[in-house]
Scaffold this motif. Sequence first.
Motif, PDB file in Angstrom:
ATOM      1  N   TRP A 131       2.934  -1.882  -7.635  1.00  0.00           N
ATOM      2  CA  TRP A 131       3.008  -1.555  -9.115  1.00  0.00           C
ATOM      3  C   TRP A 131       1.510  -1.514  -9.726  1.00  0.00           C
ATOM      4  O   TRP A 131       0.940  -0.777 -10.316  1.00  0.00           O
ATOM      5  N   GLN A 132       1.039  -2.857  -9.405  1.00  0.00           N
ATOM      6  CA  GLN A 132      -0.622  -3.089  -9.785  1.00  0.00           C
ATOM      7  C   GLN A 132      -1.497  -2.079  -9.192  1.00  0.00           C
ATOM      8  O   GLN A 132      -2.369  -1.535 -10.053  1.00  0.00           O
ATOM      9  N   LEU A 133      -1.182  -1.954  -7.989  1.00  0.00           N
ATOM     10  CA  LEU A 133      -2.299  -0.903  -7.288  1.00  0.00           C
ATOM     11  C   LEU A 133      -2.301   0.328  -7.974  1.00  0.00           C
ATOM     12  O   LEU A 133      -3.136   1.146  -8.320  1.00  0.00           O
ATOM     13  N   VAL A 161       0.755  -1.192   0.001  1.00  0.00           N
ATOM     14  CA  VAL A 161       0.312  -0.090   0.070  1.00  0.00           C
ATOM     15  C   VAL A 161       0.777   1.240   0.165  1.00  0.00           C
ATOM     16  O   VAL A 161       0.703   2.115  -0.905  1.00  0.00           O
ATOM     17  N   THR A 162       1.749   1.304   1.027  1.00  0.00           N
ATOM     18  CA  THR A 162       2.569   2.507   0.961  1.00  0.00           C
ATOM     19  C   THR A 162       3.564   2.662  -0.188  1.00  0.00           C
ATOM     20  O   THR A 162       3.658   3.824  -0.954  1.00  0.00           O
ATOM     21  N   GLU A 163       3.893   1.517  -0.853  1.00  0.00           N
ATOM     22  CA  GLU A 163       4.748   1.517  -1.920  1.00  0.00           C
ATOM     23  C   GLU A 163       4.057   1.922  -3.208  1.00  0.00           C
ATOM     24  O   GLU A 163       4.507   2.301  -3.976  1.00  0.00           O
ATOM     25  N   SER A 164       2.639   1.756  -3.170  1.00  0.00           N
ATOM     26  CA  SER A 164       1.901   2.214  -4.379  1.00  0.00           C
ATOM     27  C   SER A 164       1.590   3.556  -4.296  1.00  0.00           C
ATOM     28  O   SER A 164       1.598   4.190  -5.414  1.00  0.00           O
ATOM     29  N   TYR A 165       1.645   4.243  -3.136  1.00  0.00           N
ATOM     30  CA  TYR A 165       1.604   5.728  -3.198  1.00  0.00           C
ATOM     31  C   TYR A 165       2.919   6.393  -3.618  1.00  0.00           C
ATOM     32  O   TYR A 165       2.783   7.378  -4.300  1.00  0.00           O
ATOM     33  N   ALA A 166       4.074   5.773  -2.986  1.00  0.00           N
ATOM     34  CA  ALA A 166       5.163   6.253  -3.692  1.00  0.00           C
ATOM     35  C   ALA A 166       5.184   6.121  -5.232  1.00  0.00           C
ATOM     36  O   ALA A 166       5.943   6.782  -5.689  1.00  0.00           O
ATOM     37  N   MET A 167       4.875   4.990  -5.885  1.00  0.00           N
ATOM     38  CA  MET A 167       4.853   4.839  -7.218  1.00  0.00           C
ATOM     39  C   MET A 167       3.822   5.864  -7.778  1.00  0.00           C
ATOM     40  O   MET A 167       4.162   6.134  -8.929  1.00  0.00           O
ATOM     41  N   ALA A 174      -7.933  -2.121  -3.754  1.00  0.00           N
ATOM     42  CA  ALA A 174      -8.156  -2.020  -4.957  1.00  0.00           C
ATOM     43  C   ALA A 174      -9.830  -2.308  -5.236  1.00  0.00           C
ATOM     44  O   ALA A 174     -10.304  -1.636  -6.204  1.00  0.00           O
ATOM     45  N   ARG A 175     -10.290  -3.197  -4.707  1.00  0.00           N
ATOM     46  CA  ARG A 175     -11.767  -3.534  -4.847  1.00  0.00           C
ATOM     47  C   ARG A 175     -12.601  -2.518  -4.094  1.00  0.00           C
ATOM     48  O   ARG A 175     -13.610  -2.074  -4.547  1.00  0.00           O
ATOM     49  N   PRO A 208      -3.405  -3.276 -16.027  1.00  0.00           N
ATOM     50  CA  PRO A 208      -3.600  -1.770 -16.197  1.00  0.00           C
ATOM     51  C   PRO A 208      -2.147  -1.387 -16.646  1.00  0.00           C
ATOM     52  O   PRO A 208      -1.851  -0.396 -17.228  1.00  0.00           O
ATOM     53  N   LEU A 209      -1.344  -2.088 -16.213  1.00  0.00           N
ATOM     54  CA  LEU A 209       0.243  -1.811 -16.332  1.00  0.00           C
ATOM     55  C   LEU A 209       0.600  -2.219 -17.875  1.00  0.00           C
ATOM     56  O   LEU A 209       1.376  -1.536 -18.221  1.00  0.00           O
TER      57      LEU A 209
END
Length: 512
Positions: A443-445, A338-344, A488-489, A502-503
């Motif tokens: 990445w996916q999120l 989750v935190t990595e998805s915001y960073a990305m 995601a849901r 989506p990627l």
Amino acid sequence: MPASTSSHLSLDRLRSEGQAFMEEITREYYLSTAGLKATAELQPLYEKYAAILSPDALAMTLEAFRAAPEGSEERRQTRILLEWLADSQTGRELAGLEERELAWEASAMIPLPDGSKMQYERTAIEMANSQDRARRLEIEQAKSAVVGAELAPLRQERFQREREIIERLDLADGYNATWELLSGIGIAQLRAQCEQFLKDTQPMWNDTYPEFVKRVLGIDPDDAHRSDALALFRAREFDTAFPARDMERQVQRQVREMGIDPLAAGRIRVDTAEREGKRSRAFCAPVRIPEEVYLVLRPHGGQTDWSTYLHELGHALHFAYMRPDHPYEYRWLGDNSVTESYAMLFDHHMDDAGWLKRYTELGESKVRAFQRNAGFEELHYLRRYCAKFVYETHLYGGDTRWQSLPDLYVDLLTTATNFKYSPAEAFVDVDPRYYSARYLRAWQLQALLRETLTERYDMDWWRNPRAGPWLVQSLFSEGQRELAHEQARRVASGGVELSFAPLVRSVERLLA
Ligand SMILES: [Zn+2]
């Protein structure tokens, strides 16, 4: 009876002392990696907090976890605490090894053929910056020899012991099943997605790889090494569009335009000072969440620098905007996807034509070429991470003998990326405890969040003053209460599952 005995253990004590422990240990990491303290002293902290990190604490939490009804909030909280305690158990037993690793990395010198020596920490930057191929290969070879002899055995021991420690907890059948139970993430499913992604994107990779290697590096695509990859993705041709002097100012302007205070009313402290012993890579250290978050960097300008800064800023904003009343486990622990998805989400601004035109000096004429580069780089890193994760399932799964792992590593990584990997890296290029899975899910999120943000707030959502408050309220404030696939849901319309779809769409757009 002294307060430190296990008879006084309770979940609430775990929460309050757990938070104190995490604060102290993060401060120790911050001070040592920012060059403010010579070494990280981790073992005394594990001793100080021994009671809450003890096998008794783990047993108590396991009992609470098993007693909590499936699907309840209690179950969610105790699973996260249990995962943390299993990690801490490992961390405590491996603290000595980890200190040796950190000390080695900080002091190791690589002897080069010309008789000079290079700091180990400098080698990646030197290879990336060197336009002289012979020099790159020389550094790569010299580094591999030293790493293979000195660091690799430490790292192999680390992973062997980690597997033993986790298996000894006897929570499930083997390391992988235990990790799945504790993390709430399925390994087999993600691994199948990775293998499918590698297959699906093979034609796209075959189309682009030779073109970039020939054009940018001028070398034979069949003879490219990992050090060549570092030079290739250094992408210096666009660096002048990303000057160091503008970085903070422009990025902060963008964050303000989307309706977020980039310093979070002072909770985010930016450390840009030059200092001996300060790590060259930017990082974020949440010493107290959400009150005291350090964003540490040494701005030197260029595309990579901007991208790293954006990434770490995404983390910093997430930590600094978490609800202070959320329990310890939702602020400090949980699914790091989750935190990595915001960073990305923030570092992927660098793919966005509108963002690039507004906040950088790239200019209209170069945007397309830059985006094609970004698409190639993205595809490369995705393929590299998919292969890494598949490799790590073997490393942790125990189905491959330790001495066979280096060859498997070289085979999987070289096949996925075409760059020749060295067996010396087989235990070094591993993200402990499946952090690679967190990155892949992030990445996916991230790609899903971008599609959602575009749907809700248009193409230029990053300067829509309504988008920031939505991010803060719907996402950042929740900390890591949810798993990435649950989020995601909840957030994407129509109950979407995490996937690479989506990627793939975004890479296709970039490479078009
Ligand atoms: Zn990160």
